[in-house]
Design a protein around this motif. Structure first.
Motif, PDB file in Angstrom:
ATOM      1  N   PRO A 103       0.833  -1.214   0.000  1.00 60.11           N
ATOM      2  CA  PRO A 103       0.000   0.000   0.000  1.00 60.11           C
ATOM      3  C   PRO A 103       0.868   1.265   0.000  1.00 60.11           C
ATOM      4  CG  PRO A 103      -0.793  -1.587   1.613  1.00 60.11           C
ATOM      5  CD  PRO A 103       0.529  -2.117   1.107  1.00 60.11           C
ATOM      6  N   LEU A 104       0.417   2.276  -0.700  1.00 57.23           N
ATOM      7  CA  LEU A 104       1.174   3.520  -0.834  1.00 57.23           C
ATOM      8  C   LEU A 104       0.466   4.638  -0.090  1.00 57.23           C
ATOM      9  CD1 LEU A 104       3.493   5.127  -2.174  1.00 57.23           C
ATOM     10  CD2 LEU A 104       1.946   5.536  -4.083  1.00 57.23           C
ATOM     11  N   ASP A 105       1.199   5.271   0.832  1.00 51.97           N
ATOM     12  CA  ASP A 105       0.703   6.452   1.540  1.00 51.97           C
ATOM     13  C   ASP A 105       1.651   7.594   1.200  1.00 51.97           C
ATOM     14  OD1 ASP A 105      -0.226   8.436   3.186  1.00 51.97           O
ATOM     15  OD2 ASP A 105      -0.020   7.287   5.049  1.00 51.97           O
ATOM     16  N   VAL A 106       1.277   8.394   0.202  1.00 49.62           N
ATOM     17  CA  VAL A 106       2.135   9.465  -0.288  1.00 49.62           C
ATOM     18  C   VAL A 106       2.440  10.483   0.805  1.00 49.62           C
ATOM     19  CG1 VAL A 106       2.332  11.312  -1.993  1.00 49.62           C
ATOM     20  CG2 VAL A 106       1.327   9.140  -2.646  1.00 49.62           C
ATOM     21  N   SER A 107       1.531  10.677   1.731  1.00 57.74           N
ATOM     22  CA  SER A 107       1.742  11.682   2.779  1.00 57.74           C
ATOM     23  C   SER A 107       2.950  11.363   3.661  1.00 57.74           C
ATOM     24  CB  SER A 107       0.493  11.842   3.641  1.00 57.74           C
ATOM     25  OG  SER A 107       0.279  10.670   4.410  1.00 57.74           O
ATOM     26  N   THR A 108       3.402  10.131   3.667  1.00 62.37           N
ATOM     27  CA  THR A 108       4.565   9.762   4.488  1.00 62.37           C
ATOM     28  C   THR A 108       5.878   9.920   3.733  1.00 62.37           C
ATOM     29  OG1 THR A 108       4.495   7.427   3.848  1.00 62.37           O
ATOM     30  CG2 THR A 108       3.168   8.089   5.767  1.00 62.37           C
ATOM     31  N   ILE A 109       5.825  10.244   2.458  1.00 62.45           N
ATOM     32  CA  ILE A 109       7.045  10.375   1.658  1.00 62.45           C
ATOM     33  C   ILE A 109       7.544  11.816   1.747  1.00 62.45           C
ATOM     34  CG2 ILE A 109       8.091  10.146  -0.629  1.00 62.45           C
ATOM     35  CD1 ILE A 109       5.950   8.040  -1.266  1.00 62.45           C
ATOM     36  N   THR A 110       8.540  12.024   2.618  1.00 60.38           N
ATOM     37  CA  THR A 110       9.119  13.355   2.794  1.00 60.38           C
ATOM     38  C   THR A 110      10.520  13.432   2.205  1.00 60.38           C
ATOM     39  OG1 THR A 110       9.891  12.734   4.985  1.00 60.38           O
ATOM     40  CG2 THR A 110       7.742  13.841   4.839  1.00 60.38           C
ATOM     41  N   ASP A 111      11.150  12.292   2.034  1.00 52.98           N
ATOM     42  CA  ASP A 111      12.436  12.153   1.349  1.00 52.98           C
ATOM     43  C   ASP A 111      12.218  11.134   0.238  1.00 52.98           C
ATOM     44  OD1 ASP A 111      13.931  13.860   3.033  1.00 52.98           O
ATOM     45  OD2 ASP A 111      14.147  12.250   4.512  1.00 52.98           O
ATOM     46  N   GLY A 112      13.256  10.865  -0.527  1.00 52.65           N
ATOM     47  CA  GLY A 112      13.125   9.858  -1.561  1.00 52.65           C
ATOM     48  C   GLY A 112      12.894   8.477  -0.974  1.00 52.65           C
ATOM     49  N   THR A 113      12.057   7.695  -1.619  1.00 58.40           N
ATOM     50  CA  THR A 113      11.791   6.333  -1.170  1.00 58.40           C
ATOM     51  C   THR A 113      11.523   5.435  -2.366  1.00 58.40           C
ATOM     52  OG1 THR A 113      10.557   5.009   0.437  1.00 58.40           O
ATOM     53  CG2 THR A 113       9.295   6.585  -0.854  1.00 58.40           C
ATOM     54  N   ASP A 114      11.867   4.171  -2.222  1.00 58.48           N
ATOM     55  CA  ASP A 114      11.576   3.184  -3.252  1.00 58.48           C
ATOM     56  C   ASP A 114      10.117   2.759  -3.156  1.00 58.48           C
ATOM     57  OD1 ASP A 114      14.170   3.103  -4.240  1.00 58.48           O
ATOM     58  OD2 ASP A 114      14.740   1.344  -3.065  1.00 58.48           O
ATOM     59  N   VAL A 115       9.442   2.740  -4.292  1.00 56.92           N
ATOM     60  CA  VAL A 115       8.077   2.234  -4.377  1.00 56.92           C
ATOM     61  C   VAL A 115       8.085   1.165  -5.464  1.00 56.92           C
ATOM     62  CG1 VAL A 115       5.688   2.786  -4.981  1.00 56.92           C
ATOM     63  CG2 VAL A 115       7.051   4.421  -3.637  1.00 56.92           C
ATOM     64  N   VAL A 116       7.668  -0.051  -5.103  1.00 60.15           N
ATOM     65  CA  VAL A 116       7.678  -1.156  -6.053  1.00 60.15           C
ATOM     66  C   VAL A 116       6.300  -1.316  -6.678  1.00 60.15           C
ATOM     67  CG1 VAL A 116       8.066  -3.633  -6.365  1.00 60.15           C
ATOM     68  CG2 VAL A 116       9.527  -2.325  -4.791  1.00 60.15           C
ATOM     69  N   VAL A 117       6.303  -1.389  -7.998  1.00 60.57           N
ATOM     70  CA  VAL A 117       5.081  -1.642  -8.758  1.00 60.57           C
ATOM     71  C   VAL A 117       5.167  -3.067  -9.290  1.00 60.57           C
ATOM     72  CG1 VAL A 117       3.695  -0.964 -10.761  1.00 60.57           C
ATOM     73  CG2 VAL A 117       4.849   0.786  -9.371  1.00 60.57           C
ATOM     74  N   SER A 118       4.128  -3.829  -9.055  1.00 61.18           N
ATOM     75  CA  SER A 118       4.054  -5.218  -9.498  1.00 61.18           C
ATOM     76  C   SER A 118       3.187  -5.275 -10.752  1.00 61.18           C
ATOM     77  CB  SER A 118       3.441  -6.065  -8.377  1.00 61.18           C
ATOM     78  OG  SER A 118       3.329  -7.405  -8.771  1.00 61.18           O
ATOM     79  N   ILE A 119       3.695  -5.918 -11.801  1.00 56.44           N
ATOM     80  CA  ILE A 119       2.962  -5.979 -13.062  1.00 56.44           C
ATOM     81  C   ILE A 119       2.795  -7.431 -13.492  1.00 56.44           C
ATOM     82  CG2 ILE A 119       2.834  -5.224 -15.471  1.00 56.44           C
ATOM     83  CD1 ILE A 119       5.278  -3.443 -13.338  1.00 56.44           C
ATOM     84  N   ARG A 120       1.529  -7.850 -13.622  1.00 53.15           N
ATOM     85  CA  ARG A 120       1.190  -9.163 -14.177  1.00 53.15           C
ATOM     86  C   ARG A 120       0.907  -8.967 -15.649  1.00 53.15           C
ATOM     87  NH1 ARG A 120      -3.555 -11.563 -13.251  1.00 53.15           N
ATOM     88  NH2 ARG A 120      -2.692 -13.625 -13.509  1.00 53.15           N
ATOM     89  N   ILE A 121       1.532  -9.762 -16.494  1.00 54.71           N
ATOM     90  CA  ILE A 121       1.254  -9.713 -17.922  1.00 54.71           C
ATOM     91  C   ILE A 121       0.664 -11.056 -18.305  1.00 54.71           C
ATOM     92  CG2 ILE A 121       2.182  -9.378 -20.230  1.00 54.71           C
ATOM     93  CD1 ILE A 121       4.371  -7.648 -18.989  1.00 54.71           C
ATOM     94  N   VAL A 122      -0.578 -11.004 -18.790  1.00 57.31           N
ATOM     95  CA  VAL A 122      -1.312 -12.232 -19.104  1.00 57.31           C
ATOM     96  C   VAL A 122      -1.655 -12.288 -20.588  1.00 57.31           C
ATOM     97  CG1 VAL A 122      -2.263 -12.412 -16.762  1.00 57.31           C
ATOM     98  CG2 VAL A 122      -3.564 -11.233 -18.530  1.00 57.31           C
ATOM     99  N   ASP A 123      -1.841 -13.513 -21.072  1.00 52.20           N
ATOM    100  CA  ASP A 123      -2.275 -13.704 -22.455  1.00 52.20           C
ATOM    101  C   ASP A 123      -3.805 -13.715 -22.496  1.00 52.20           C
ATOM    102  OD1 ASP A 123      -3.069 -16.258 -21.568  1.00 52.20           O
ATOM    103  OD2 ASP A 123      -1.448 -17.293 -22.628  1.00 52.20           O
ATOM    104  N   THR A 124      -4.371 -13.980 -23.653  1.00 51.18           N
ATOM    105  CA  THR A 124      -5.832 -13.932 -23.789  1.00 51.18           C
ATOM    106  C   THR A 124      -6.524 -15.084 -23.066  1.00 51.18           C
ATOM    107  OG1 THR A 124      -5.729 -15.111 -25.899  1.00 51.18           O
ATOM    108  CG2 THR A 124      -5.766 -12.694 -25.988  1.00 51.18           C
TER     109      THR A 124
END
Length: 162
Positions: free
Chosen positions: A124-145
């Motif tokens: 979960p991302l809470d932007v209000s807590t980001i006061t300095d640089g921080t790593d945010v990981v995005v997970s991407i599922r790529i599926v076929d038809t």
């Protein structure tokens, strides 16, 4: 995150102004490709874009084929980065910015059809807590038809206040 229109990125504000139908999706996707021309190599269609989620579809055409006629691994990574970028644009207020930092990719099966990438935050991302640089990981599922996950990517972004 505030829903105040003035705090939305210009990219997300544009998406929200267009109709939520095929015409709106096409118009937005063409504009996105005009801004980021490399994305054009996969002919992306931003199908859904909202804070916390983005879905992008790319057809299987000869321009994304590898030597065995399946969806090229790097084309799939381009699709993942497209979905990640639009997720970040929809999710961050104008007070913050993001930059891709790293990507890991797992190739799970042959990609023989068009591909759909679904991007979400790994945590979960809470932007209000980001006061300095921080790593945010995005997970991407790529599926076929058929709904089979053929590629999985995790993209680390560096998020900072402006």
């Amino acid at each position: 995150m505030s829903s105040d229109r003035s705090e939305r990125t210009a990219t997300y504000a544009l998406r929200r102004r267009l109709p939520d139908n095929l015409v709106g999706h096409l118009l937005f996707s063409v504009g996105m490709v005009a801004r980021v021309p490399y994305f054009a190599t996969i002919l992306p269609l931003v199908d859904e874009m909202r804070p916390g989620f983005c879905r992008v579809v790319a057809p299987k055409w000869f321009g994304v084929h590898n030597h065995i006629g399946t969806f090229h691994a790097i084309a799939a990574c381009n699709l993942a980065e497209t979905a990640m970028g639009m997720l970040m644009e929809a999710s961050l207020p104008t007070t913050h910015r993001w930059l891709p930092k790293a990507m890991s990719a797992q190739y799970l099966a042959k990609a023989t059809t068009r591909m759909t990438a679904e991007a979400t935050f790994a945590e979960p991302l809470d932007v209000s807590t980001i006061t300095d640089g921080t790593d945010v990981v995005v997970s991407i599922r790529i599926v076929d038809t058929h709904g089979t996950e053929v590629v999985h990517c995790d993209i680390t972004t560096w998020v900072t206040p402006r």
